[in-house]
Design an enzyme around this catalytic site. Structure first.
Site, PDB file in Angstrom:
ATOM      1  CD  GLU A  16      41.041  32.900  43.735  1.00 14.76           C
ATOM      2  OE1 GLU A  16      41.735  33.787  43.200  1.00 14.76           O
ATOM      3  OE2 GLU A  16      40.225  32.191  43.100  1.00 14.76           O
TER       4      GLU A  16
ATOM      5  CB  CYS B 206      32.925  33.016  32.719  1.00 11.58           C
ATOM      6  SG  CYS B 206      34.722  33.220  32.814  1.00 11.58           S
TER       7      CYS B 206
END
Length: 390
Positions: A273, A345
Site C-alpha cells: 500500500e 468500487c
C-alpha cells in the site's frame, strides 16, 4: 429513508431516495430493494461479455445511520458555523441532520459548533481565501464508540488557541480518543494536507471486524459502511480459505482488512500500500494477531508487483476507482498466479481490467451495496487461471 434535505431540494448527494409522490426524473424514487436490483443489472451488463460461473446473492446493510465517517466543510461565521457542504455557487448547506450519520454523531456536532467559537477558529471562506478552519473529519469505531476528530486548518496560526480550548471539548465528549490538526495550505478542494499534528497520546482508533483487530489512523483509508465492509472481508476470507492458499499478495491493501482476514499462521502474505499510515495500521494488527508471516510494505502496488520474481498462488487487488491498469494486468498475465481476487468500487474499470486478463475466467461474483441511495456499489470477483494459460 426520509430526508428533509433531499425533499427540500437542498442536497442531492443521494440520488435514489424514495419520495411520495414520485417526482419526475430518472433514477429517483427507488426503494432499496429496487436499488439493489438496478445495481445487479448494471453489473451483469458490464460483465455480459464474460461467462460467469456463479452469481452470488448480493449483500446490503442498513438504509440509514450506517456511515462511520463525516467529512464536513466548515462555513458560516465563527459565532454561527455551518457544518456540511458548499453548493457549486458557494452557498453553504448544513448537513448535521443527514440521516446517513448515526445518532451518536448528533452530540458531537452539537458540541463542535460552540467549540469553534471558543477556540476562535474562523471558518475558511473559499471566495475570499480567508479564514483558518476548512474541514472537520469525524470517524467512529464500531468496537467501543471511540471517535477520531481531525481539524483541517489552512495554517498553524491557530494551533495554540485550539490546543488551549481542547480540554473543554474533551470534557464534553470523552469518546474523542484521537484528536489531530491537519494542515492544508493549498486553496483547492483537497481534503487534507501532508502534515498531521496530534493532540492526544493515542495515535489510532481501535476497530474490530469479524474478530480481526483493525486500526484507523489519520490519512489512512477505511471503509465508511462497517456493516457491509465486514461482510465483504468475511466473504473474501471464506473464498481464499476454501482454496488452501499458502502464499498470497494483497495489493492496494490499505489498513490490511483483506489480508488480515484471509491470513492463516502458515500462510506467507505480503501486503502493499502506498500510504505509510495505512501500513502502520496493518503492521499493528498483524502483531496483535501474532501472525509472523505477514509482511506489509509502503510501496506502489504496481511497481512492487512488476519487480518481483517469486510468484504467489493468489493475488488480491483492491484498487481505487481507476482500477489496476494495463501495466499490472500485463504483469499478472505473465506471472500467472492460479487465482486473482478483485475487489472493486468501480465495476466499469474492473470490467475493463478483466478484459485485459484473457488467461482468467470469472469463477464467481458478489455485489455489496456499500453506498445505498446512490448508483455506486462494491463488487468482489474471483478469477481462476484457465488451464494451459500463462
Amino acid at each position: 429513508m426520509q430526508c428533509a434535505l433531499y425533499d427540500a431540494g437542498r442536497c442531492r448527494s443521494c440520488q435514489w431516495i424514495p419520495q411520495r409522490p414520485a417526482p419526475p426524473g430518472r433514477g429517483i424514487n427507488q426503494p432499496v430493494s429496487q436499488q439493489l436490483t438496478a445495481k445487479m443489472a448494471d453489473l451483469q451488463q458490464l460483465l455480459a461479455e464474460h461467462a460467469v460461473g456463479e452469481w452470488c446473492a448480493p449483500i446490503s446493510g442498513p438504509e440509514q445511520g450506517f456511515r462511520n465517517k463525516a467529512k464536513m466543510v466548515v462555513s458560516g461565521s465563527v459565532e454561527k458555523p455551518l457544518l456540511g457542504m458548499l453548493h457549486r455557487d458557494g452557498t453553504p448547506e448544513d448537513l448535521t441532520d443527514c440521516p446517513l450519520y448515526p445518532a451518536s454523531f448528533e452530540p458531537v456536532f452539537a458540541a463542535l459548533k460552540p467549540f469553534i467559537a471558543r477556540a476562535g477558529l474562523t471558518p475558511y471562506h473559499v471566495a475570499r481565501k480567508r479564514g483558518e478552519l476548512k474541514y472537520l473529519l469525524l470517524t467512529e469505531s464500531q468496537l467501543d464508540g471511540g471517535m477520531m476528530l481531525r481539524f483541517v486548518l489552512r495554517s498553524e496560526a491557530k494551533l495554540a488557541q485550539l490546543r488551549a480550548a481542547l480540554p473543554w471539548l474533551q470534557a464534553q465528549l470523552p469518546q474523542l480518543k484521537v484528536i489531530t490538526a491537519n494542515i492544508q495550505p493549498v486553496h483547492m478542494a483537497i481534503m487534507e494536507g501532508e502534515k498531521e499534528i496530534f493532540f492526544t497520546e493515542q495515535p489510532a482508533l481501535a476497530e474490530n471486524f469479524n474478530g480481526v483487530p483493525l486500526w484507523i489512523r489519520p490519512q489512512s483509508f477505511f471503509q465508511t459502511n462497517p456493516t457491509v465492509a465486514s461482510a465483504l472481508y468475511a466473504t473474501a476470507r471464506d473464498w481464499v480459505r476454501a482454496l488452501n492458499i499458502h502464499h498470497m499478495w494483497d495489493l492496494f491493501c490499505g489498513v490490511g482488512g483483506f489480508g488480515l482476514h484471509c491470513a492463516t499462521p502458515e500462510m506467507q502474505l505480503t501486503g502493499i500500500e502506498i500510504s505509510a499510515e495505512a501500513i502502520a495500521c496493518a503492521k499493528q494488527s498483524a502483531a496483535g494477531l501474532g501472525l509472523t508471516n505477514l509482511h506489509f510494505q509502503a510501496l506502489d502496488s504496481t511497481q512492487f508487483a512488476t519487480g518481483q520474481g517469486n510468484v504467489p498462488e493468489l493475488v488480491l487487488v483492491n484498487p481505487p476507482r481507476r482500477g489496476i491498469g494495463n501495466a499490472l494486468c500485463d504483469y499478472l498475465s505473465q506471472m500467472a498466479p492460479d487465482y486473482i481476487v478483485y475487489s472493486s468500487c468501480n465495476a466499469q474499470t474492473m470490467a475493463k481490467d478483466i478484459a485485459s486478463l484473457p488467461g482468467y475466467r470469472i469463477e464467481r461474483v458478489k455485489l455489496f451495496d456499500m453506498f445505498p441511495h446512490t448508483a455506486h456499489y462494491e463488487v468482489l470477483t474471483l478469477l481462476t487461471r484457465r488451464p494451459g494459460k500463462a
